[in-house]
Write a protein that holds these residues in place. Structure first.
Motif, PDB file in Angstrom:
ATOM      1  N   LYS A  10      -7.878  25.873  30.354  1.00 57.25           N
ATOM      2  CA  LYS A  10      -8.386  25.462  31.481  1.00 57.25           C
ATOM      3  C   LYS A  10      -8.640  24.629  32.322  1.00 57.25           C
ATOM      4  O   LYS A  10      -9.138  24.599  33.167  1.00 57.25           O
ATOM      5  CB  LYS A  10     -10.623  24.725  30.005  1.00 57.25           C
ATOM      6  N   GLU A  11      -7.685  23.788  31.684  1.00 56.56           N
ATOM      7  CA  GLU A  11      -7.611  21.776  32.672  1.00 56.56           C
ATOM      8  C   GLU A  11      -6.317  22.842  33.632  1.00 56.56           C
ATOM      9  O   GLU A  11      -5.432  21.715  34.636  1.00 56.56           O
ATOM     10  CB  GLU A  11      -8.043  21.042  31.679  1.00 56.56           C
ATOM     11  N   GLY A  12      -5.558  23.493  33.649  1.00 59.12           N
ATOM     12  CA  GLY A  12      -3.590  23.968  34.019  1.00 59.12           C
ATOM     13  C   GLY A  12      -2.953  23.131  33.313  1.00 59.12           C
ATOM     14  O   GLY A  12      -2.492  22.344  34.395  1.00 59.12           O
ATOM     15  N   ILE A  13      -3.693  22.279  32.474  1.00 55.28           N
ATOM     16  CA  ILE A  13      -2.356  20.880  32.500  1.00 55.28           C
ATOM     17  C   ILE A  13      -1.107  21.298  30.936  1.00 55.28           C
ATOM     18  O   ILE A  13      -1.573  22.919  30.544  1.00 55.28           O
ATOM     19  CB  ILE A  13      -2.856  19.699  31.293  1.00 55.28           C
ATOM     20  N   ASP A  14       0.208  21.498  30.993  1.00 61.98           N
ATOM     21  CA  ASP A  14       0.760  21.243  29.940  1.00 61.98           C
ATOM     22  C   ASP A  14       0.370  21.305  28.653  1.00 61.98           C
ATOM     23  O   ASP A  14      -0.271  21.110  28.132  1.00 61.98           O
ATOM     24  CB  ASP A  14       2.160  20.127  30.092  1.00 61.98           C
ATOM     25  N   LYS A  15       1.049  22.498  27.850  1.00 57.24           N
ATOM     26  CA  LYS A  15       0.363  22.145  25.951  1.00 57.24           C
ATOM     27  C   LYS A  15       0.283  21.421  25.465  1.00 57.24           C
ATOM     28  O   LYS A  15      -0.100  21.300  24.561  1.00 57.24           O
ATOM     29  CB  LYS A  15       0.770  24.129  26.521  1.00 57.24           C
ATOM     30  N   TYR A  16       1.597  20.492  26.047  1.00 55.76           N
ATOM     31  CA  TYR A  16       2.425  19.633  24.892  1.00 55.76           C
ATOM     32  C   TYR A  16       0.979  18.578  24.874  1.00 55.76           C
ATOM     33  O   TYR A  16       0.738  18.044  24.114  1.00 55.76           O
ATOM     34  CB  TYR A  16       3.356  19.872  24.859  1.00 55.76           C
ATOM     35  N   LEU A  17       0.452  17.969  26.249  1.00 52.77           N
ATOM     36  CA  LEU A  17      -0.252  16.900  26.819  1.00 52.77           C
ATOM     37  C   LEU A  17      -1.617  17.053  26.036  1.00 52.77           C
ATOM     38  O   LEU A  17      -2.226  16.199  25.525  1.00 52.77           O
ATOM     39  CB  LEU A  17       0.088  17.247  27.915  1.00 52.77           C
ATOM     40  N   ALA A  18      -1.738  18.572  26.103  1.00 51.10           N
ATOM     41  CA  ALA A  18      -3.550  19.028  25.514  1.00 51.10           C
ATOM     42  C   ALA A  18      -3.224  19.195  23.895  1.00 51.10           C
ATOM     43  O   ALA A  18      -4.456  18.354  24.343  1.00 51.10           O
ATOM     44  CB  ALA A  18      -3.677  20.699  26.023  1.00 51.10           C
ATOM     45  N   LYS A  19      -2.437  18.772  23.631  1.00 50.76           N
ATOM     46  CA  LYS A  19      -1.618  18.719  22.174  1.00 50.76           C
ATOM     47  C   LYS A  19      -2.354  17.392  21.963  1.00 50.76           C
ATOM     48  O   LYS A  19      -3.422  17.019  20.868  1.00 50.76           O
ATOM     49  CB  LYS A  19      -0.945  19.211  21.595  1.00 50.76           C
ATOM     50  N   LEU A  20      -1.950  16.766  22.439  1.00 54.00           N
ATOM     51  CA  LEU A  20      -2.609  14.948  22.320  1.00 54.00           C
ATOM     52  C   LEU A  20      -3.950  14.460  22.624  1.00 54.00           C
ATOM     53  O   LEU A  20      -4.159  14.317  21.466  1.00 54.00           O
ATOM     54  CB  LEU A  20      -1.302  14.291  23.587  1.00 54.00           C
ATOM     55  N   LYS A  21      -4.490  15.087  23.833  1.00 49.62           N
ATOM     56  CA  LYS A  21      -5.314  15.126  24.265  1.00 49.62           C
ATOM     57  C   LYS A  21      -6.922  16.091  23.237  1.00 49.62           C
ATOM     58  O   LYS A  21      -7.554  14.858  22.231  1.00 49.62           O
ATOM     59  CB  LYS A  21      -6.111  15.319  25.423  1.00 49.62           C
ATOM     60  N   VAL A  22      -6.384  16.696  22.163  1.00 52.28           N
ATOM     61  CA  VAL A  22      -6.979  17.237  21.174  1.00 52.28           C
ATOM     62  C   VAL A  22      -7.486  16.360  20.125  1.00 52.28           C
ATOM     63  O   VAL A  22      -8.343  16.480  19.396  1.00 52.28           O
ATOM     64  CB  VAL A  22      -6.926  18.622  21.458  1.00 52.28           C
ATOM     65  N   PHE A  23      -5.533  16.372  19.258  1.00 56.57           N
ATOM     66  CA  PHE A  23      -5.199  15.609  18.574  1.00 56.57           C
ATOM     67  C   PHE A  23      -6.688  14.049  18.907  1.00 56.57           C
ATOM     68  O   PHE A  23      -6.175  13.525  17.563  1.00 56.57           O
ATOM     69  CB  PHE A  23      -4.312  15.694  18.043  1.00 56.57           C
ATOM     70  N   GLY A  24      -6.040  13.792  19.591  1.00 52.42           N
ATOM     71  CA  GLY A  24      -6.356  12.250  20.133  1.00 52.42           C
ATOM     72  C   GLY A  24      -8.177  12.423  19.423  1.00 52.42           C
ATOM     73  O   GLY A  24      -9.008  10.956  19.139  1.00 52.42           O
ATOM     74  N   GLU A  25      -9.457  13.259  19.676  1.00 50.83           N
ATOM     75  CA  GLU A  25     -10.466  13.332  20.050  1.00 50.83           C
ATOM     76  C   GLU A  25     -10.938  13.366  17.962  1.00 50.83           C
ATOM     77  O   GLU A  25     -11.624  13.323  18.030  1.00 50.83           O
ATOM     78  CB  GLU A  25     -10.766  14.280  20.779  1.00 50.83           C
ATOM     79  N   ILE A  26     -10.171  13.757  17.820  1.00 54.31           N
ATOM     80  CA  ILE A  26     -10.544  13.780  15.945  1.00 54.31           C
ATOM     81  C   ILE A  26     -11.023  12.552  15.408  1.00 54.31           C
ATOM     82  O   ILE A  26     -10.255  11.567  15.381  1.00 54.31           O
ATOM     83  CB  ILE A  26      -9.194  14.581  15.618  1.00 54.31           C
ATOM     84  N   PRO A  27     -12.501  12.906  15.180  1.00 49.80           N
ATOM     85  CA  PRO A  27     -12.770  11.344  14.519  1.00 49.80           C
ATOM     86  C   PRO A  27     -12.066  10.707  13.423  1.00 49.80           C
ATOM     87  O   PRO A  27     -12.252   9.581  13.069  1.00 49.80           O
ATOM     88  CB  PRO A  27     -14.533  12.222  13.913  1.00 49.80           C
ATOM     89  N   ASN A  28     -10.788  11.638  12.218  1.00 54.14           N
ATOM     90  CA  ASN A  28     -11.186  10.586  11.064  1.00 54.14           C
ATOM     91  C   ASN A  28      -9.335  10.673  11.441  1.00 54.14           C
ATOM     92  O   ASN A  28      -8.127  11.475  12.086  1.00 54.14           O
ATOM     93  CB  ASN A  28     -10.448  12.069   9.977  1.00 54.14           C
ATOM     94  N   ASP A  29      -9.105   9.047  11.134  1.00 57.53           N
ATOM     95  CA  ASP A  29      -7.510   8.489  11.933  1.00 57.53           C
ATOM     96  C   ASP A  29      -6.734   9.655  10.951  1.00 57.53           C
ATOM     97  O   ASP A  29      -5.240   9.144  11.665  1.00 57.53           O
ATOM     98  CB  ASP A  29      -8.143   7.545  11.431  1.00 57.53           C
ATOM     99  N   TYR A  30      -7.115   9.142   9.693  1.00 54.15           N
ATOM    100  CA  TYR A  30      -5.675   9.599   9.359  1.00 54.15           C
ATOM    101  C   TYR A  30      -4.961  11.184   9.454  1.00 54.15           C
ATOM    102  O   TYR A  30      -3.664  11.220   9.624  1.00 54.15           O
ATOM    103  CB  TYR A  30      -5.805   9.918   7.508  1.00 54.15           C
ATOM    104  N   ILE A  31      -5.465  12.177   9.566  1.00 55.28           N
ATOM    105  CA  ILE A  31      -5.921  13.829  10.495  1.00 55.28           C
ATOM    106  C   ILE A  31      -5.254  13.432  11.435  1.00 55.28           C
ATOM    107  O   ILE A  31      -3.854  13.808  12.335  1.00 55.28           O
ATOM    108  CB  ILE A  31      -6.729  14.813  10.198  1.00 55.28           C
ATOM    109  N   LYS A  32      -6.332  12.324  12.446  1.00 56.05           N
ATOM    110  CA  LYS A  32      -4.777  12.380  13.757  1.00 56.05           C
ATOM    111  C   LYS A  32      -3.551  11.538  13.886  1.00 56.05           C
ATOM    112  O   LYS A  32      -2.848  12.476  14.763  1.00 56.05           O
ATOM    113  CB  LYS A  32      -6.505  11.550  14.538  1.00 56.05           C
ATOM    114  N   ASN A  33      -3.879  10.579  13.299  1.00 57.00           N
ATOM    115  CA  ASN A  33      -2.006  10.084  13.571  1.00 57.00           C
ATOM    116  C   ASN A  33      -1.180  11.136  13.010  1.00 57.00           C
ATOM    117  O   ASN A  33      -0.305  10.637  12.894  1.00 57.00           O
ATOM    118  CB  ASN A  33      -2.769   8.756  13.088  1.00 57.00           C
TER     119      ASN A  33
END
Length: 460
Positions: free
Chosen positions: A246-269
């Motif tokens: 959708k945003e035409g960005i690096d897929k590895y950077l996209a993973k960080l952005k998606v993971f960073g929005e996970i509301p559970n801190d344990y799973i996110k980190n």
């Protein structure tokens, strides 16, 4: 005298009627025939305990210090030679198996043995229902969905066919089967695309409808191992692919952005930490990757570890002197050092005979070697096979007619050169200039068109 006898009789009666205290340990013994190793490992699937099991000359063993409680355990030898068994507190169990093929030969006797009988046969039953792995993942969406659902329902019926299963075990395994089914749907896009050589293949929204309503932030279930943690990881990776599209960005950077929005801190980190171990080696922009990670991570320890890795990798920037290797065994005879290739560009392939993705690059690498034969570039392959596999390494070089300079690293993964380049997954390709400086510490693979583009830019 009669009174004394009566009192003693009464006391003995009370003692004999008193309930015996429950045992807080598990005893596992047995025999492992024709074992390739004298040492095995027993580990609780919830990481509550790990035990080393050593066999005698006749294959007999005993493990009597299991205090990690009731649950599913993995009994494993080398590689994928392993089985899952169910052990309950207070139980005494006996395992007999062939050490070279535990999966199809193991028999466990003891309390709640039906749970282990299910675990020992469930994988092979799934394999029979699925059929050929590549063919299964090459099915179209509707056929794949129908077959995946059929496999799940069949396995649930199979689970229910075992009488007297512990209720908690049966419930967890039923959840496992559903999570495995959902995981197969989540993985279908990537696997189907690879099978058909269509990296841009995307599934329809209808295909993923069974995922609607699933809670992907259940910390307790995530910690409980099984298939749920894999499902959570792959689900958010799939979301990252969508974001990258959708945003035409690096897929590895996209993973960080998606993971960073996970509301559970344990799973996110946990997902951020796992991704950062490898992805920073492949991202298009290391600095942007570092900034994004630090912005979304809420783990002080993870931030500390990742900052050190980032600082170390910055030392491998373009133009920096390359770490060196000295006197590696050369399959053609003698030894070779990095300094032997000064004056030429050096394209280094870090691989191993057991690495499937490495071997998949061989045809493309041989083609490029032939194309650039006589040019100002040396193709050097460094195997991280262990020294005891030297004969197998030489045989594969001969069997596959591998070209270039074939070297064997001195200490496999612990080799100084490998550690200096922070290599923790292979294949890895490195490109150096004629002065021995780094052009790219993560160069394009031979199968990628970008490699030829890079060679052309360098005037090779």
């Amino acid at each position: 005298m009669k009174n004394i006898i009566c009192v003693l009789s009464f006391v003995l009666t009370i003692i004999s009627c008193k309930e015996e205290a429950p045992k807080d340990y598990i005893l596992l013994s047995g025999t492992i025939l024709d074992a390739p190793s004298k040492e095995f490992r027993l580990s609780h699937k919830d990481a509550k305990g790990r035990f080393t099991v050593k066999t005698a000359e006749d294959g007999a063993f005993i493990c009597d210090t299991i205090f990690s409680g009731t649950g599913t355990y993995r009994f494993s030898g080398k590689g994928m030679n392993r089985i899952d068994i169910y052990l309950a507190n207070g139980g005494e169990y006996n395992l007999t198996t062939d050490g070279k093929d535990m999966r199809s030969t193991s028999v466990l006797t003891g309390p709640d043995s039906n749970a282990s009988k299910y675990l020992l046969t469930e994988d092979s039953r799934r394999d029979r229902l699925r059929g050929d792995f590549e063919e299964f993942n090459s099915l179209n969406e509707s056929d794949f969905s129908a077959k995946a659902s059929m496999i799940k329902e069949n396995l649930i019926k199979y689970l229910d066919s075992f009488p007297d299963l512990p209720s908690e075990f049966a419930q967890f395994e039923r959840e496992q089967l559903n999570n495995y089914y959902l995981l197969s749907l989540v993985r279908y896009q990537g696997r189907h695309g690879r099978n058909l050589k269509q990296p841009d293949f995307r599934v329809s929204k209808e295909f993923l409808k069974p995922l609607e309503g699933v809670d992907f932030t259940n910390e307790e279930a995530y910690k409980h191992r099984g298939w749920y943690d894999e499902l959570v990881k792959e689900y958010f990776v799939l979301k990252a692919v969508d974001l990258a599209d959708k945003e035409g960005i690096d897929k590895y950077l996209a993973k960080l952005k998606v993971f960073g929005e996970i509301p559970n801190d344990y799973i996110k980190n946990d997902l951020l930490e796992a991704a950062s171990k490898y992805d920073i080696a492949y991202t298009d922009d290391m600095d942007a990757y570092y900034r994004t990670f630090m912005a979304v991570s809420t783990s002080t320890e993870n931030n500390k570890v990742f900052t050190k890795k980032y600082d170390d990798l910055k030392k491998l920037s373009k133009g920096a002197p390359s770490p060196v290797f000295t006197d590696y065994v050369n399959n053609a005879g003698g030894t070779s050092s990095l300094s032997d290739f000064k004056g030429k560009h050096v394209y280094i392939d870090v691989w191993a005979t057991w690495c499937g993705p490495c071997l998949a690059e061989v045809p493309a690498l041989k083609k490029i070697e032939k194309q650039y034969h006589g040019k100002n570039i040396e193709f050097v392959s460094i195997s991280i096979d262990t020294q005891d596999k030297r004969e197998a390494w030489s045989k594969m070089i001969a069997d596959k007619a591998l070209g270039g300079v074939q070297l064997l690293a001195d200490k496999d993964w612990s080799t100084d050169f490998i550690k200096a380049y922070k290599i923790n997954s292979i294949p890895r390709f490195i490109l150096l200039d004629p002065k021995g400086n780094i052009v790219s510490w993560n160069a394009p693979r031979p199968s990628k068109e970008e490699l030829i583009t890079l060679f052309n830019e360098l005037g090779i």
